[in-house]
Scaffold this motif. Structure first.
Motif, PDB file in Angstrom:
ATOM      1  N   GLU A  41      -9.170 -10.667   4.201  1.00  0.00           N
ATOM      2  CA  GLU A  41      -9.882 -10.169   3.016  1.00  0.00           C
ATOM      3  C   GLU A  41      -9.462 -10.913   1.743  1.00  0.00           C
ATOM      4  O   GLU A  41     -10.213 -10.973   0.786  1.00  0.00           O
ATOM      5  N   ASN A  42      -8.250 -11.435   1.755  1.00  0.00           N
ATOM      6  CA  ASN A  42      -7.745 -12.043   0.528  1.00  0.00           C
ATOM      7  C   ASN A  42      -7.632 -13.560   0.602  1.00  0.00           C
ATOM      8  O   ASN A  42      -6.965 -14.177  -0.210  1.00  0.00           O
ATOM      9  N   ASN A  85       0.605 -11.432  -1.576  1.00  0.00           N
ATOM     10  CA  ASN A  85       1.504 -11.333  -0.434  1.00  0.00           C
ATOM     11  C   ASN A  85       1.676  -9.854  -0.108  1.00  0.00           C
ATOM     12  O   ASN A  85       1.439  -9.005  -0.964  1.00  0.00           O
ATOM     13  N   PHE A  86       2.086  -9.563   1.086  1.00  0.00           N
ATOM     14  CA  PHE A  86       2.405  -8.173   1.412  1.00  0.00           C
ATOM     15  C   PHE A  86       3.430  -8.125   2.529  1.00  0.00           C
ATOM     16  O   PHE A  86       3.649  -9.108   3.233  1.00  0.00           O
ATOM     17  N   ARG A 140      -9.811   4.100   9.852  1.00  0.00           N
ATOM     18  CA  ARG A 140     -11.054   3.550   9.286  1.00  0.00           C
ATOM     19  C   ARG A 140     -12.115   3.271  10.343  1.00  0.00           C
ATOM     20  O   ARG A 140     -13.299   3.322  10.059  1.00  0.00           O
ATOM     21  N   ARG A 184      -5.470  -9.962  -7.808  1.00  0.00           N
ATOM     22  CA  ARG A 184      -5.644 -10.445  -6.432  1.00  0.00           C
ATOM     23  C   ARG A 184      -4.345 -10.285  -5.646  1.00  0.00           C
ATOM     24  O   ARG A 184      -3.259 -10.425  -6.204  1.00  0.00           O
ATOM     25  N   MET A 185      -4.491 -10.037  -4.345  1.00  0.00           N
ATOM     26  CA  MET A 185      -3.302  -9.887  -3.532  1.00  0.00           C
ATOM     27  C   MET A 185      -2.699 -11.250  -3.228  1.00  0.00           C
ATOM     28  O   MET A 185      -3.395 -12.163  -2.819  1.00  0.00           O
ATOM     29  N   THR A 191      -4.359  -4.440  10.891  1.00  0.00           N
ATOM     30  CA  THR A 191      -4.401  -4.222   9.444  1.00  0.00           C
ATOM     31  C   THR A 191      -3.892  -5.459   8.699  1.00  0.00           C
ATOM     32  O   THR A 191      -4.437  -5.849   7.672  1.00  0.00           O
ATOM     33  N   ARG A 192      -2.838  -6.085   9.235  1.00  0.00           N
ATOM     34  CA  ARG A 192      -2.267  -7.255   8.548  1.00  0.00           C
ATOM     35  C   ARG A 192      -3.220  -8.447   8.586  1.00  0.00           C
ATOM     36  O   ARG A 192      -3.426  -9.112   7.581  1.00  0.00           O
ATOM     37  N   GLN A 201     -15.670  -1.470   6.382  1.00  0.00           N
ATOM     38  CA  GLN A 201     -14.269  -1.068   6.572  1.00  0.00           C
ATOM     39  C   GLN A 201     -13.389  -2.128   5.936  1.00  0.00           C
ATOM     40  O   GLN A 201     -13.590  -3.315   6.149  1.00  0.00           O
ATOM     41  N   VAL A 202     -12.436  -1.678   5.154  1.00  0.00           N
ATOM     42  CA  VAL A 202     -11.530  -2.615   4.481  1.00  0.00           C
ATOM     43  C   VAL A 202     -10.103  -2.134   4.740  1.00  0.00           C
ATOM     44  O   VAL A 202      -9.855  -0.927   4.792  1.00  0.00           O
ATOM     45  N   SER A 203      -9.182  -3.069   4.918  1.00  0.00           N
ATOM     46  CA  SER A 203      -7.800  -2.677   5.215  1.00  0.00           C
ATOM     47  C   SER A 203      -7.202  -1.904   4.043  1.00  0.00           C
ATOM     48  O   SER A 203      -7.561  -2.111   2.881  1.00  0.00           O
ATOM     49  N   GLU A 204      -6.261  -1.017   4.355  1.00  0.00           N
ATOM     50  CA  GLU A 204      -5.663  -0.194   3.295  1.00  0.00           C
ATOM     51  C   GLU A 204      -4.821  -1.034   2.332  1.00  0.00           C
ATOM     52  O   GLU A 204      -4.589  -0.641   1.205  1.00  0.00           O
ATOM     53  N   ILE A 205      -4.385  -2.197   2.787  1.00  0.00           N
ATOM     54  CA  ILE A 205      -3.583  -3.053   1.904  1.00  0.00           C
ATOM     55  C   ILE A 205      -4.446  -3.524   0.723  1.00  0.00           C
ATOM     56  O   ILE A 205      -4.074  -3.407  -0.440  1.00  0.00           O
ATOM     57  N   THR A 206      -5.637  -4.028   1.040  1.00  0.00           N
ATOM     58  CA  THR A 206      -6.559  -4.469  -0.017  1.00  0.00           C
ATOM     59  C   THR A 206      -6.975  -3.273  -0.883  1.00  0.00           C
ATOM     60  O   THR A 206      -7.035  -3.376  -2.112  1.00  0.00           O
ATOM     61  N   MET A 218      -4.236  -2.109  -3.272  1.00  0.00           N
ATOM     62  CA  MET A 218      -4.079  -3.118  -4.310  1.00  0.00           C
ATOM     63  C   MET A 218      -5.176  -2.956  -5.355  1.00  0.00           C
ATOM     64  O   MET A 218      -4.912  -2.977  -6.560  1.00  0.00           O
ATOM     65  N   GLN A 227      -6.410  -8.308   8.992  1.00  0.00           N
ATOM     66  CA  GLN A 227      -7.596  -7.971   8.201  1.00  0.00           C
ATOM     67  C   GLN A 227      -7.297  -8.149   6.706  1.00  0.00           C
ATOM     68  O   GLN A 227      -8.091  -8.741   5.982  1.00  0.00           O
ATOM     69  N   ALA A 228      -6.143  -7.647   6.273  1.00  0.00           N
ATOM     70  CA  ALA A 228      -5.789  -7.774   4.855  1.00  0.00           C
ATOM     71  C   ALA A 228      -5.667  -9.255   4.477  1.00  0.00           C
ATOM     72  O   ALA A 228      -6.101  -9.666   3.401  1.00  0.00           O
ATOM     73  N   MET A 284       4.930  -5.052   5.433  1.00  0.00           N
ATOM     74  CA  MET A 284       4.850  -3.648   5.829  1.00  0.00           C
ATOM     75  C   MET A 284       5.717  -3.344   7.022  1.00  0.00           C
ATOM     76  O   MET A 284       6.029  -4.196   7.830  1.00  0.00           O
ATOM     77  N   ARG A 338       7.212 -21.997   4.526  1.00  0.00           N
ATOM     78  CA  ARG A 338       6.369 -21.142   3.699  1.00  0.00           C
ATOM     79  C   ARG A 338       6.263 -21.696   2.278  1.00  0.00           C
ATOM     80  O   ARG A 338       5.173 -21.826   1.718  1.00  0.00           O
ATOM     81  N   VAL A 364       0.074 -17.785   3.278  1.00  0.00           N
ATOM     82  CA  VAL A 364       0.758 -17.748   4.571  1.00  0.00           C
ATOM     83  C   VAL A 364       0.935 -16.300   5.008  1.00  0.00           C
ATOM     84  O   VAL A 364       1.309 -15.447   4.212  1.00  0.00           O
TER      85      VAL A 364
END
Lengths: 383, 280
Positions: free
Chosen positions: A380-381, B117-118, B67, B114-115, A373-374, B76-81, B84, A376-377, B120, A346, A356
């Motif tokens: 998106e980024n 890392n995350f 969503r 900007r995101m 969700t992961r 539709q956008v993920s709740e993580i974005t 943030m 997709q997030a 969950m 990583r 990553v």
């Protein structure tokens, strides 16, 4: 035999993975089931055994394996044993287990005890690539050859083995050509399509696999209506993905899988076997030293950076050639081998500017949806 | 122009309607099986509060677990974005978002809006609002009161388990030993904070830290989390709505990118989700 060709034929074999093997058996042929990337396919092919890669099943609930294995073990090998205990591999003539990882080792021994294949062999694969290890591995391969000869009813001479090496090297070069079709944007094949083709060729004889690969390459080269352009061009790293439910979910979230470093992907095909005077030399070096998986320890270098470059430099090359902008680490739960590699890899990839995503998944299609969700997030980024 | 964000969480559904100036209205109500199905009813309530009609909304973004059940959403956008973005709008200096929801818990790392890392947890109820719900039920108390009650303790009981089921058993054990409810609650909140802290630490907790979601409304949990983190944390005045707020901000951005032609009111229909009974 089927009338379908190219991608459609690959999808058909993918769905009915053992059909061709059973046909061959019904026609008097023999089938050898094997674990992971380590048992040399050339040894099987040269003795007219059809090599069949043994995989688990993400759609099959685990009901039998936990009687024999601790639940803290990798979900993939638990699934392999589970489906085997349910009789899915009862038809094979030879079983070749391997110490690819500790999970594969345990399951190999349990298989030998409970599932009686006419020929059963456990391939000891050393965990280092030192000269002494390669020597030991070469001896192991010779034992495997002798064991297979007993039930094959024939012996393989050097010439037969060399022919098998050439045949499988051809397959490897075709697979590399297939992946090279994904260098452009959008890629010509989806990750799900590549996966179906690769699983298909692991479930049919090499000659047929090569013909199928040639058909697919010709079809895809001129295709319109392949994958759409997506924001993410990702590399998948990890042990393996063997179900298009997972690759499909990833691609549905806006990520194109353009290249991978996994055991059903490039790892099985990236490097040829050298045509050495004694074919066993070429096989031992290729299968132990040149298959790059974190299960084999490689000597550390002077500095951390040199060490990381030595271990992961090939990924940097892939990232560049396939124009990758994100990496997904597919970790099957309890896979220690890949799990321990995460922090260093990583760091290395983030160091060259790549985001990553790490997901530890349960190797079950019913557990996939919460991962949406992961992905997709991440999509998106990216970029 | 008007923009809406609708966040259908596992437990609570949130709506934010904004215009170019800022937030106009926000609502929050229990999700429930029926509300997940009836997303149109939820947005009607918010529209009424804002004095707007559905046709006046220029762009709608849906987020959260539900969503996909919002047929009238434009994206539709993920709740993580979304979390943030919502939190970054409220607190531009944010670096770490800790969202404690009804059934999951997230840590989100932000840099320059900007995101990065995350992480969950959604496999089990440990570290989520569900843990607090189960415990308040076991003790016969209201969910909204237990955080305050825990603050009355100066001797938190030892709670070794963060698994919701086992923690419930441990609560009963402590009660039978005569430990006070305040001390038990303090111990539980401490254990929960520890669980969340160790998960989010994997992405490195850095200033500013903002806590959102239903968990942020629990003073006991926030106190123990702050203790573990070691420096003060920030809590929005409306911690429930940051996801919906982020969705409404994205709705505004997306509307700006959509050409006038495309915008000619996409044939949006305000109706119920029907796929649950599609086979009829």
């Amino acid at each position: 035999m089927s009338d379908l060709k190219g991608l459609a034929r690959a999808a058909q074999i993918y769905r009915g993975r053992h059909e061709r093997a059973k046909e061959i058996k019904a026609g008097g042929g023999k089938v050898a089931g094997y674990f992971c990337c380590y048992p040399p396919l050339e040894l099987m092919t040269s003795l007219d055994y059809m090599p069949l890669r043994i995989l688990g099943d993400m759609n099959e609930p685990l009901t039998e394996a936990d009687t024999y294995l601790p639940t803290a073990m990798c979900c993939f090998y638990r699934s392999v044993l589970d489906t085997a205990m349910k009789g899915r591999f009862d038809f094979i003539d030879a079983f070749i287990g391997a110490h690819a990882c500790d999970g594969a080792e345990r399951v190999s021994y349990i298989w030998k005890s409970y599932l009686k294949s006419p020929c059963s062999f456990y391939l000891d694969v050393p965990h280092t690539n030192h000269a002494a290890s390669i020597e030991l591995f070469k001896k192991q391969l010779m034992y495997l050859g002798e064991e297979l000869e007993k039930t094959a009813g024939k012996k393989a001479n050097r010439e037969m083995l060399k022919q098998a090496v050439a045949l499988h090297n051809k397959q490897r070069s075709l697979v590399r050509r297939l992946y090279s079709l994904n260098k452009g944007d959008p890629p010509l094949m989806s990750g799900s399509e590549i996966l179906q083709v690769l699983i298909a060729i692991m479930c049919i004889p090499a000659v047929e696999g090569n013909a199928l690969l040639e058909e697919v390459i010709e079809e895809v080269k001129v295709r319109a209506g392949g994958p759409k352009q997506r924001k993410g061009r990702i590399l998948v790293w990890g042990s393996l993905i063997d179900d298009i439910a997972l690759t499909g979910l990833i691609e549905d979230c806006g990520l194109n899988i353009v290249i991978d470093d996994t055991a059903i992907g490039t790892r099985s095909f990236w490097v040829d076997v050298d045509e050495t005077e004694d074919p066993f030399d070429g096989l031992a070096i290729r299968y132990l030293d040149k298959v790059v998986c974190p299960r084999t320890f490689r000597d550390t270098k002077q500095t951390r950076m040199e060490d990381l470059d030595n271990r992961f430099g090939y990924l940097k090359k892939m990232v560049k050639e396939w124009n990758v902008n994100g990496v997904y680490f597919n970790i099957i739960r309890n896979c220690d081998i890949h799990g321990y590699e995460i922090p260093e890899l990583r760091d290395y990839l983030e160091g060259i500017g790549l985001p990553v995503l790490v997901i530890e998944q349960d190797y079950s299609t019913t557990a996939l949806e919460p991962l949406r969700t992961r992905f997709q997030a991440f999509a998106e980024n990216i970029g | 122009m008007f923009f809406a964000g609708i966040d259908i969480g596992s437990t609570i559904t949130k709506v934010v309607i904004k215009n170019e100036e800022g937030i106009l209205v926000s609502t929050a109500q229990p999700t429930g099986a029926e509300h997940r199905r009836l997303a149109h009813e939820v947005i009607k309530g918010a529209l009424k509060k804002a004095g707007l009609t559905f046709d006046q909304i220029d762009f709608i973004v849906a987020t959260g677990y539900g969503r996909i059940n919002v047929p009238f959403a434009d994206a539709q956008v993920s709740e993580i974005t979304c979390h943030m973005r919502g939190v970054s709008w409220l607190f531009p200096g944010v670096s770490t978002v800790i969202d404690i929801g009804g059934q999951d818990c997230k840590g989100i790392k932000v840099a320059g809006g900007r995101m990065r890392n995350f992480i969950m947890n959604d496999k089990c109820a440990a570290g989520t609002g569900r843990f607090l719900e189960v415990i308040s039920d076991t003790l016969g108390l209201k969910l909204e009161d237990i955080g305050e009650i825990s603050l009355r303790s100066d001797n938190p009981a030892g709670v070794s388990k963060t698994c919701t089921i086992f923690a419930e058993q441990e609560v009963l054990l402590r009660l039978s030993e005569g430990v006070s409810v305040e001390d038990i609650l303090a111990g539980l909140h401490k254990a929960l904070a520890g669980r969340i802290h160790s998960m989010v630490s994997k992405i490195k907790i850095e200033k500013d830290v903002v806590i959102t979601g239903g968990g942020a409304k629990n003073a006991g949990l926030c106190k123990y989390l702050e203790e573990r983190i070691g420096f003060p944390v920030l809590i929005p005045s409306e911690p429930l709505i940051t996801g919906a707020l982020g969705a409404s901000i994205l709705a505004q951005e997306m509307a700006a990118k959509t050409s006038a032609d495309e915008q000619v009111k996409k044939e949006r229909k305000l109706e119920a989700v029907t796929f649950f009974d599609k086979e009829d």
